[in-house]
Design a protein around this motif. Structure first.
Motif, mmCIF file in Angstrom:
data_model
loop_
_atom_site.group_PDB
_atom_site.id
_atom_site.type_symbol
_atom_site.label_atom_id
_atom_site.label_comp_id
_atom_site.label_asym_id
_atom_site.label_seq_id
_atom_site.Cartn_x
_atom_site.Cartn_y
_atom_site.Cartn_z
ATOM 1 N N ASP A 46 0.744 -1.203 0.013
ATOM 2 C CA ASP A 46 0.076 -0.196 -0.047
ATOM 3 C C ASP A 46 0.897 1.208 0.126
ATOM 4 N N MET A 47 2.076 1.043 -0.010
ATOM 5 C CA MET A 47 3.067 2.262 -0.074
ATOM 6 C C MET A 47 3.002 3.237 -1.108
ATOM 7 N N ARG A 48 2.561 4.445 -0.988
ATOM 8 C CA ARG A 48 2.448 5.381 -2.009
ATOM 9 C C ARG A 48 3.545 6.545 -1.755
ATOM 10 N N VAL A 49 3.760 7.292 -3.010
ATOM 11 C CA VAL A 49 4.839 8.342 -3.286
ATOM 12 C C VAL A 49 4.367 9.629 -2.581
ATOM 13 N N TYR A 50 5.188 10.513 -2.351
ATOM 14 C CA TYR A 50 4.645 11.932 -2.085
ATOM 15 C C TYR A 50 4.169 12.555 -3.116
ATOM 16 N N THR A 51 3.105 13.355 -3.100
ATOM 17 C CA THR A 51 2.387 14.257 -3.975
ATOM 18 C C THR A 51 3.229 15.319 -4.193
ATOM 19 N N PRO A 52 3.412 15.973 -5.290
ATOM 20 C CA PRO A 52 4.140 17.191 -5.568
ATOM 21 C C PRO A 52 4.056 18.018 -4.588
ATOM 22 N N LEU A 53 2.837 18.581 -4.023
ATOM 23 C CA LEU A 53 2.844 19.352 -2.896
ATOM 24 C C LEU A 53 3.436 18.795 -1.566
ATOM 25 N N GLU A 54 3.379 17.501 -1.409
ATOM 26 C CA GLU A 54 4.084 17.215 -0.231
ATOM 27 C C GLU A 54 5.689 17.020 -0.405
ATOM 28 N N LEU A 55 5.911 16.720 -1.675
ATOM 29 C CA LEU A 55 7.588 16.513 -1.884
ATOM 30 C C LEU A 55 8.246 18.070 -1.785
ATOM 31 N N ALA A 56 7.318 19.248 -2.024
ATOM 32 C CA ALA A 56 7.743 20.286 -1.910
ATOM 33 C C ALA A 56 7.757 20.792 -0.628
ATOM 34 N N GLY A 57 6.838 20.409 0.226
ATOM 35 C CA GLY A 57 6.717 20.730 1.517
ATOM 36 C C GLY A 57 7.954 20.084 2.367
ATOM 37 N N ARG A 58 8.382 18.605 1.998
ATOM 38 C CA ARG A 58 9.555 18.097 2.343
ATOM 39 C C ARG A 58 10.911 18.767 2.125
ATOM 40 N N ASN A 59 10.964 19.402 0.907
ATOM 41 C CA ASN A 59 12.055 20.307 0.718
ATOM 42 C C ASN A 59 12.095 21.465 1.424
ATOM 43 N N ILE A 60 11.115 22.120 1.722
ATOM 44 C CA ILE A 60 11.109 23.192 2.730
ATOM 45 C C ILE A 60 11.516 22.948 4.036
ATOM 46 N N TYR A 61 10.935 21.663 4.384
ATOM 47 C CA TYR A 61 11.482 21.278 5.556
ATOM 48 C C TYR A 61 13.086 20.935 5.851
ATOM 49 N N ILE A 62 13.562 20.598 4.713
ATOM 50 C CA ILE A 62 14.908 20.303 4.704
ATOM 51 C C ILE A 62 15.472 21.735 4.529
ATOM 52 N N ARG A 63 15.076 22.724 3.840
ATOM 53 C CA ARG A 63 15.816 23.896 3.715
ATOM 54 C C ARG A 63 15.803 24.722 4.876
ATOM 55 N N GLU A 64 14.748 24.782 5.781
ATOM 56 C CA GLU A 64 14.439 25.442 7.155
ATOM 57 C C GLU A 64 15.294 24.489 8.108
ATOM 58 N N GLY A 65 15.849 23.580 8.026
ATOM 59 C CA GLY A 65 16.893 22.891 8.915
ATOM 60 C C GLY A 65 15.818 22.066 10.049
ATOM 61 N N CYS A 66 14.513 21.753 9.561
ATOM 62 C CA CYS A 66 13.787 21.191 10.853
ATOM 63 C C CYS A 66 14.360 19.776 11.230
ATOM 64 N N TYR A 67 15.037 19.210 10.488
ATOM 65 C CA TYR A 67 15.798 17.742 10.827
ATOM 66 C C TYR A 67 16.718 17.950 11.966
#
Length: 264
Positions: A46-67
């Motif tokens: 049942d594994m699905r990929v990130y939608t474009p919006l979710e992938l963009a949000g992930r990129n922002i998460y990385i950009r802002e150093g949330c990790y």
């Protein structure tokens, strides 16, 4: 030993050989498990990929150093499972490039964050964390709601993920911009295409409450709301483990009963 050490330091060739030998041991320890990767990564139909919006949000998460302050890996320790939910499985990160497991928890682990809070809570928390968590030391990210999300290049982002093994289809890549727009506007003509390509359970709504545009806040909240929800494999395994433990406990209880007695 000290005499051998001095001789080794004085011999450039010997010292280089020793370094290569020790480095080879470390490399072997890291590389050898990769040969059994098919046996160690769980199946998740049942594994699905990130939608474009979710992938963009992930990129922002990385950009802002949330990790840097939030991990996304629940260990198998009992206290972690009780606090955060089922421990993380390898399969849950198979589409993450780079992986964001993390090792530092200034803030809580986010591996099971999806669906835990409302969109409004996330927006308020990102604008000013102290409004919802008074003791928080997290910085403010209010500008995300003022920044329009760039969506015209999302097809290229999906293509890059496909190049490293994420199974995005040509149709997904071609419709990336429209899908990002449609996921935030459920009444638009593009929303139906998002469900068709990414599944009926995909979150489609105005994440930041503004229907006039797609913002970086929309993208980040969409990403946070899917964490731990790309597959139910961890919850299914946890249910299976609990069932096995219950059966084992019942078996032990039955064995402990004296012959001829009846359990009450």
């Amino acid at each position: 030993m000290s005499e051998l050490h001095r001789k080794l330091e004085r011999s450039a060739v010997g010292f280089v050989v020793a370094i290569i030998f020790m480095a080879s041991i470390g490399g072997l320890v890291e590389i050898a498990p990769l040969f059994t990767i098919d046996e160690t990564v769980e199946d998740a139909p049942d594994m699905r990929v990130y939608t474009p919006l979710e992938l963009a949000g992930r990129n922002i998460y990385i950009r802002e150093g949330c990790y840097a302050c939030h991990s996304q890996m629940i260990r198998t320790l009992q206290d972690e499972v009780e606090r955060y939910g089922p421990y993380s499985l390898a399969v849950e990160s198979q589409y993450d490039h780079p992986m964001l497991w993390g090792s530092k928890r200034t803030g809580p682990d986010l591996a099971r964050l999806g669906g835990k809070y409302s969109d409004a809570w996330h927006v308020a928390h990102l604008i000013n964390p102290r409004d919802v968590v008074p003791e928080s030391v997290m910085p403010k990210y209010g500008w995300l709601q003022r920044n329009d999300l760039r969506i015209d290049d999302l097809g290229a982002h999906l293509s890059a993920m496909k190049a490293v093994g994420v199974p995005y289809s040509d149709e997904m890549i071609a419709n990336a911009t429209n899908d990002a727009f449609g996921q935030t506007l459920p009444d638009s003509d593009f929303a139906e295409g998002v469900s068709e390509r990414y599944g009926e359970e995909t979150n489609i709504r105005e994440f930041d409450g503004d229907t006039s545009r797609v913002t970086e806040m929309d993208a980040l909240v969409a990403y946070l709301q899917i964490l731990g929800r790309l597959t139910d494999a961890a919850y299914q395994q946890a249910a299976g483990n609990q069932s096995s433990q219950d059966q084992q406990a019942q078996s032990q209880q039955a064995q402990s009963q004296p012959l001829g007695s009846t359990a009450k």
